[in-house]
Design an enzyme around this catalytic site. Structure first.
Site, PDB file in Angstrom:
ATOM      1  N   TYR A  64     -30.158  12.298 -40.746  1.00  0.00           N
ATOM      2  CA  TYR A  64     -29.220  11.445 -40.019  1.00  0.00           C
ATOM      3  C   TYR A  64     -28.519  10.526 -41.007  1.00  0.00           C
ATOM      4  O   TYR A  64     -29.136   9.994 -41.939  1.00  0.00           O
ATOM      5  CB  TYR A  64     -29.936  10.603 -38.965  1.00  0.00           C
ATOM      6  CG  TYR A  64     -29.038   9.561 -38.314  1.00  0.00           C
ATOM      7  CD1 TYR A  64     -28.248   9.880 -37.220  1.00  0.00           C
ATOM      8  CD2 TYR A  64     -28.975   8.262 -38.826  1.00  0.00           C
ATOM      9  CE1 TYR A  64     -27.408   8.936 -36.641  1.00  0.00           C
ATOM     10  CE2 TYR A  64     -28.141   7.315 -38.252  1.00  0.00           C
ATOM     11  CZ  TYR A  64     -27.363   7.654 -37.164  1.00  0.00           C
ATOM     12  OH  TYR A  64     -26.524   6.724 -36.603  1.00  0.00           O
TER      13      TYR A  64
ATOM     14  N   GLU B  47     -20.716   8.694 -37.778  1.00  0.00           N
ATOM     15  CA  GLU B  47     -22.086   9.181 -37.643  1.00  0.00           C
ATOM     16  C   GLU B  47     -22.144  10.678 -37.930  1.00  0.00           C
ATOM     17  O   GLU B  47     -21.349  11.452 -37.383  1.00  0.00           O
ATOM     18  CB  GLU B  47     -22.589   8.901 -36.223  1.00  0.00           C
ATOM     19  CG  GLU B  47     -24.055   9.202 -36.007  1.00  0.00           C
ATOM     20  CD  GLU B  47     -24.501   8.823 -34.606  1.00  0.00           C
ATOM     21  OE1 GLU B  47     -25.224   7.824 -34.460  1.00  0.00           O
ATOM     22  OE2 GLU B  47     -24.108   9.527 -33.646  1.00  0.00           O
TER      23      GLU B  47
END
Length: 389
Positions: free
Chosen positions: A109, A197
């Site tokens: 991530y 993101e």
């Protein structure tokens, strides 16, 4: 403003980020051309909606063969995708992104956002990327590493190395990871983003890093500097009332109650909704008409509020600082007459020429109740809307 995954990936690709080959589809007739360009015998079909949780909701599908691809496209295109973030109404799927599949050895991530407390860009990284990243953040926050970027120095190489080794990357991957992070930081700064993101950033069995999914949120207040980015807006993914409000420079958010609220100033609007809740009522919306409100803007605000069939009463709470209260009262009276408003309206005015404004409301002969106290106004509107819940 949110953008779709395929749009964000195009922006990433322009900055040299490693993105799988893929193409958007808005019509099933485009399928053969897309397959011809992508090649292969298996594909990933992704619904393009402004929400998270697509995978768990069936909005991301790995298919094998042209028949399965055609079936997935037919099934998803034109549907309403319901995720844990959309509510029961879901969001319309008007575009699909068909992508060549990638081999995955590990999922990471990566995210960039603004920390308002330090007024700096913060980079978050985790070795526990994928669909369950929200659970990781809630249950094991120690697995998420953070680095703050000095606005003068910018992102430094030692910070990328610290994050890379922190999430378990091998030495041979550090150079590419640094390039990915620098490109993302550049995208964040140049586009005036509020969030970038990558989830997941995947490592292939060969150790190559690939941007598999991208989320990009842009600061609405900076869109005047980015004409091309502003064109990426998809109004179909927004609440129609909120989209209409933005055209008239109104800040509107739809809620689930039955008491419409019209206030000037975000802080005053929050306090007004709190008082309605305290008196046992439920606000139907947040609506900030701004400090320099006009009769035209008041009329449009009423239209927005009353476009919600659940609204049974309206509370107008205006502080006349920039604009005089008598002019505000005139605008309210005109709007109630022109829009043929049937529900009761409670108005609390304060500020310049407040006595004249209240007198105009009381003498209008319309279904308008004037109040000089906010608590009293909240109590009145809750009673008129059917009493406390």
């Amino acid at each position: 403003m949110n953008v779709h995954e395929y749009q964000a990936k195009q922006l990433c690709k322009e900055r040299g980020l490693p993105v799988p080959q893929g193409l958007p589809v808005t019509n099933i007739d485009e399928l053969e051309q897309v397959v011809s360009k992508l090649g292969g015998e298996s594909w990933v079909v992704k619904a393009q909606v402004h929400t998270g949780g697509r995978g768990k909701a069936g909005g991301v599908r790995l298919v094998q063969g042209i028949d399965a691809l055609r079936e997935a496209v037919h099934d998803l295109l034109g549907s309403q995708l319901v995720t844990h973030q959309t509510g029961p109404e879901g969001l319309p799927v008007n575009t699909l992104y068909i992508e060549s599949p990638s081999e995955i050895a590990h999922e990471y991530y990566l995210g960039l956002l603004i920390d308002r407390s330090t007024q700096r860009v913060v980079i978050m990284a985790s070795a526990a990327g994928g669909m369950d990243i929200e659970e990781v953040a809630a249950n094991t926050p120690e697995k998420i590493l953070t680095e703050q970027v000095d606005p003068v120095a910018g992102l430094m190489p030692y910070q990328t190395r610290k994050l890379g080794f922190g999430i378990g990357l091998e030495a041979g991957q550090m150079r590419q990871f640094g390039q990915v992070l620098q490109a993302l930081y550049q995208l964040f700064m140049e586009s005036d983003a509020s969030l970038v993101e990558i989830n997941p950033l995947v490592a292939t069995p060969d150790g190559e890093l690939i941007v598999l999914d991208t989320k990009l949120n842009l600061d609405d207040n900076a869109l005047y500097r980015h004409k091309k980015l502003a064109e990426l807006r998809d109004i179909s993914q927004e609440d129609l009332r909120e989209a209409k409000a933005s055209e008239h420079e109104l800040n509107y958010i739809h809620l689930d109650g039955n008491i419409g609220c019209m206030v000037n100033g975000a802080g005053l609007a929050m306090a007004t909704m709190d008082l309605i809740k305290l008196e046992g009522g439920e606000p139907a919306n947040f609506l900030d008409v701004g400090g320099g409100t006009t009769a035209e803007r008041v009329a449009e605000a009423f239209r927005l509020i009353l476009s919600d069939d659940k609204v049974e009463a309206v509370l107008v709470n205006i502080f006349g600082g920039i604009v005089r209260c008598d002019l505000i009262a005139e605008g309210i009276i005109q709007a109630v007459q022109d829009e043929h408003i049937k529900v009761p309206v409670v108005v609390r005015l304060e500020g310049t020429n407040v006595e004249q404004g209240r007198a105009m409301l009381e003498q209008s002969g319309l279904n308008i109740e004037a109040s000089d106290d906010l608590t009293e106004a909240a109590r009145k509107v809750v009673a008129l809307a059917g009493g406390a819940a």
